[in-house]
Structure formats: C-alpha cells, structure tokens
Design a protein around this motif. Structure first.
Motif, PDB file in Angstrom:
ATOM      1  N   LEU A 287       0.902  -1.072  -0.013  1.00  0.00           N
ATOM      2  CA  LEU A 287      -0.245   0.084  -0.002  1.00  0.00           C
ATOM      3  C   LEU A 287       0.824   1.275   0.075  1.00  0.00           C
ATOM      4  O   LEU A 287       1.839   1.428   0.752  1.00  0.00           O
ATOM      5  CB  LEU A 287      -0.873  -0.080   1.281  1.00  0.00           C
ATOM      6  N   LEU A 288       0.539   2.269  -0.939  1.00  0.00           N
ATOM      7  CA  LEU A 288       1.209   3.404  -1.091  1.00  0.00           C
ATOM      8  C   LEU A 288       0.188   4.567  -0.530  1.00  0.00           C
ATOM      9  O   LEU A 288      -0.864   4.538  -1.222  1.00  0.00           O
ATOM     10  CB  LEU A 288       1.855   3.758  -2.414  1.00  0.00           C
ATOM     11  N   VAL A 289       0.470   5.500   0.396  1.00  0.00           N
ATOM     12  CA  VAL A 289      -0.500   6.141   0.993  1.00  0.00           C
ATOM     13  C   VAL A 289       0.146   7.573   0.688  1.00  0.00           C
ATOM     14  O   VAL A 289       1.236   7.807   1.134  1.00  0.00           O
ATOM     15  CB  VAL A 289      -0.708   6.116   2.328  1.00  0.00           C
ATOM     16  N   ILE A 290      -0.693   8.542   0.058  1.00  0.00           N
ATOM     17  CA  ILE A 290      -0.134   9.830  -0.381  1.00  0.00           C
ATOM     18  C   ILE A 290      -1.001  10.815   0.508  1.00  0.00           C
ATOM     19  O   ILE A 290      -2.360  10.867   0.218  1.00  0.00           O
ATOM     20  CB  ILE A 290      -0.151   9.967  -1.580  1.00  0.00           C
ATOM     21  N   ASP A 291      -0.530  11.708   1.518  1.00  0.00           N
ATOM     22  CA  ASP A 291      -1.163  12.620   1.776  1.00  0.00           C
ATOM     23  C   ASP A 291      -1.049  14.065   1.307  1.00  0.00           C
ATOM     24  O   ASP A 291      -0.021  14.044   0.531  1.00  0.00           O
ATOM     25  CB  ASP A 291      -0.511  12.973   3.332  1.00  0.00           C
ATOM     26  N   GLU A 292      -1.812  14.720   1.282  1.00  0.00           N
ATOM     27  CA  GLU A 292      -1.801  16.224   0.670  1.00  0.00           C
ATOM     28  C   GLU A 292      -1.840  15.938  -0.758  1.00  0.00           C
ATOM     29  O   GLU A 292      -1.215  16.835  -1.813  1.00  0.00           O
ATOM     30  CB  GLU A 292      -0.581  17.061   1.124  1.00  0.00           C
ATOM     31  N   THR A 293      -2.488  15.177  -1.185  1.00  0.00           N
ATOM     32  CA  THR A 293      -2.739  14.947  -2.875  1.00  0.00           C
ATOM     33  C   THR A 293      -3.138  16.330  -3.519  1.00  0.00           C
ATOM     34  O   THR A 293      -3.079  16.361  -4.702  1.00  0.00           O
ATOM     35  CB  THR A 293      -3.766  13.752  -3.266  1.00  0.00           C
ATOM     36  N   ASN A 294      -4.012  17.151  -2.618  1.00  0.00           N
ATOM     37  CA  ASN A 294      -4.305  18.417  -3.403  1.00  0.00           C
ATOM     38  C   ASN A 294      -3.523  19.200  -4.018  1.00  0.00           C
ATOM     39  O   ASN A 294      -3.462  20.051  -5.133  1.00  0.00           O
ATOM     40  CB  ASN A 294      -5.114  19.243  -2.281  1.00  0.00           C
ATOM     41  N   ASN A 295      -2.022  18.968  -3.637  1.00  0.00           N
ATOM     42  CA  ASN A 295      -0.682  19.702  -4.106  1.00  0.00           C
ATOM     43  C   ASN A 295      -0.459  19.098  -5.701  1.00  0.00           C
ATOM     44  O   ASN A 295      -0.112  20.057  -6.460  1.00  0.00           O
ATOM     45  CB  ASN A 295       0.459  19.273  -3.450  1.00  0.00           C
ATOM     46  N   LEU A 296      -1.284  18.035  -5.900  1.00  0.00           N
ATOM     47  CA  LEU A 296      -0.820  17.506  -7.284  1.00  0.00           C
ATOM     48  C   LEU A 296      -1.944  18.321  -8.377  1.00  0.00           C
ATOM     49  O   LEU A 296      -1.794  18.029  -9.648  1.00  0.00           O
ATOM     50  CB  LEU A 296      -1.221  16.308  -7.315  1.00  0.00           C
ATOM     51  N   MET A 297      -2.664  19.193  -7.974  1.00  0.00           N
ATOM     52  CA  MET A 297      -3.589  20.186  -8.707  1.00  0.00           C
ATOM     53  C   MET A 297      -3.017  21.337  -8.914  1.00  0.00           C
ATOM     54  O   MET A 297      -3.509  22.288  -9.512  1.00  0.00           O
ATOM     55  CB  MET A 297      -4.894  20.277  -8.159  1.00  0.00           C
ATOM     56  N   ILE A 298      -1.615  21.535  -8.251  1.00  0.00           N
ATOM     57  CA  ILE A 298      -0.892  23.046  -8.494  1.00  0.00           C
ATOM     58  C   ILE A 298       0.230  22.438  -9.664  1.00  0.00           C
ATOM     59  O   ILE A 298       0.904  21.502  -9.826  1.00  0.00           O
ATOM     60  CB  ILE A 298      -0.321  23.307  -7.347  1.00  0.00           C
ATOM     61  N   GLY A 299       0.336  23.533 -10.692  1.00  0.00           N
ATOM     62  CA  GLY A 299       0.957  23.396 -11.728  1.00  0.00           C
ATOM     63  C   GLY A 299       0.395  23.430 -12.928  1.00  0.00           C
ATOM     64  O   GLY A 299      -0.917  23.532 -13.043  1.00  0.00           O
ATOM     65  N   THR A 300       1.200  23.393 -14.221  1.00  0.00           N
ATOM     66  CA  THR A 300       0.683  23.141 -15.314  1.00  0.00           C
ATOM     67  C   THR A 300      -0.097  21.928 -15.872  1.00  0.00           C
ATOM     68  O   THR A 300      -0.211  20.890 -14.989  1.00  0.00           O
ATOM     69  CB  THR A 300       1.875  23.189 -16.497  1.00  0.00           C
ATOM     70  N   GLY A 301      -1.012  22.262 -16.593  1.00  0.00           N
ATOM     71  CA  GLY A 301      -1.919  20.919 -17.001  1.00  0.00           C
ATOM     72  C   GLY A 301      -1.201  19.799 -17.341  1.00  0.00           C
ATOM     73  O   GLY A 301      -1.439  18.482 -17.154  1.00  0.00           O
ATOM     74  N   ALA A 302       0.075  19.974 -18.153  1.00  0.00           N
ATOM     75  CA  ALA A 302       0.979  18.840 -18.548  1.00  0.00           C
ATOM     76  C   ALA A 302       1.487  18.275 -17.559  1.00  0.00           C
ATOM     77  O   ALA A 302       1.425  16.939 -17.138  1.00  0.00           O
ATOM     78  CB  ALA A 302       2.020  19.298 -19.499  1.00  0.00           C
ATOM     79  N   ALA A 303       1.889  19.095 -16.453  1.00  0.00           N
ATOM     80  CA  ALA A 303       2.706  18.467 -15.292  1.00  0.00           C
ATOM     81  C   ALA A 303       1.715  17.743 -14.368  1.00  0.00           C
ATOM     82  O   ALA A 303       1.850  16.557 -13.850  1.00  0.00           O
ATOM     83  CB  ALA A 303       3.468  19.704 -14.610  1.00  0.00           C
ATOM     84  N   GLN A 304       0.353  18.346 -14.205  1.00  0.00           N
ATOM     85  CA  GLN A 304      -0.828  17.311 -13.567  1.00  0.00           C
ATOM     86  C   GLN A 304      -0.929  16.065 -14.304  1.00  0.00           C
ATOM     87  O   GLN A 304      -0.992  15.006 -13.599  1.00  0.00           O
ATOM     88  CB  GLN A 304      -1.940  18.428 -13.507  1.00  0.00           C
TER      89      GLN A 304
END
Length: 163
Positions: free
Chosen positions: A137-154
């Motif tokens: 299991l991989l648990v990732i906290d603060e996934t909202n950060n992944l919505m920051i940045g360019t569309g391509a990076a996201q």
C-alpha cells in the motif's frame, strides 16, 4: 486507564504537555476510514488495485487518520532471509505536480537514492524498490498539491500515480 487520567505522578508541566499532545479521538468517519485502509492493505493483489481518497476541509483530521493507520507499521527486517519489508509506504505529495519529484519522495521514504534526473529511470527504481520491499500500500497525503502546476505536469503526475 487512559494516559490522561493517570497523571498523579507527573509534574504540572508534564501534565500540560500530555493534555496538549496529539492523540486519537475515535469518531465514526475516522474509524470507517481506518477500517477501509485495513481492507485495502489485506485485499487480494489485482491488476488494477482499488484506491481510497479521503476528502475534507483543512484541519478535519485527514493526516491524523494517516498517522493513526501508520502506527506500528515500521519496516521490518527478516534476519534469516536478510530482507527488509515495508508493507505500507506513506508520503506527502510534492508541493506541486511534478512526476520526477513524486518518484524522488517515494524513493526517499524507502531509503533509496534517486538514481537520475530522468523520470523513466526513477519510475523503474520506484517499482523495483516497492517490489523488493513487498510494499502492498502506498499512501499519499496532501494529494491536493498535485492540482498545482501546469496541465501537462498534472497529467504526467497523475499518470505516474496510476502506474
């Protein structure tokens, strides 16, 4: 007896520290999330593993749920086989969508060096390390950060999560 009620031998400062410290307070949604995380951890291996997204306003206890789940889940070492095992790897998402940084954070969490500045090599290293450690299991906290940045990076970062 709880730690809070067993304070007779403590100094005033120690009692204050105890009262102000973080601790788990059971509540229905938190217990349900913990139960679901346990189910995910113990579930059968599949091609496309199920996932769980816990959403809530800031300071509602999402990170506390993660910390509670991670208690007692330290990496183990089998002296007979000479192999380490890390059943659960927990990370905090990078501050913005960045595939290479995500891989680097995962590798750092398992104590492995980031081998390169190329995403494909870092991806291979992550998969190799997680397989070697028998991570389930991989648990990732603060996934909202992944919505920051360019569309391509996201898109690249979210695709990396799917893989």
């Amino acid at each position: 007896m709880s730690a809070i009620t067993e304070t007779s031998g403590l100094t005033a400062a120690a009692r204050i520290d105890l009262v102000l410290s973080d601790r788990w307070v059971a509540y229905p949604q938190g217990q349900t999330a913990l139960q679901r995380l346990e189910e995910l951890l113990r579930g059968a291996q599949r091609t496309r593993m199920p996932s769980l997204l816990i959403v809530g306003d800031p300071d509602m206890g999402k990170t506390t749920i993660l910390r509670k789940f991670m208690r007692g889940r330290a990496p183990t070492f089998d002296a007979e086989t000479g192999r380490s095992q890390m059943e659960v790897v927990a990370i905090e998402a990078p501050p913005e969508a960045d595939e290479l940084r995500l891989y680097g954070i995962i590798l750092d969490a398992v104590g492995a060096p980031t081998p390169t500045r190329r995403a494909m090599e870092a991806e291979r290293a992550v998969h190799g390390q997680l397989e070697r450690l028998r991570t389930r299991l991989l648990v990732i906290d603060e996934t909202n950060n992944l919505m920051i940045g360019t569309g391509a990076a996201q898109r690249k970062t979210l695709a990396a999560l799917r893989r």
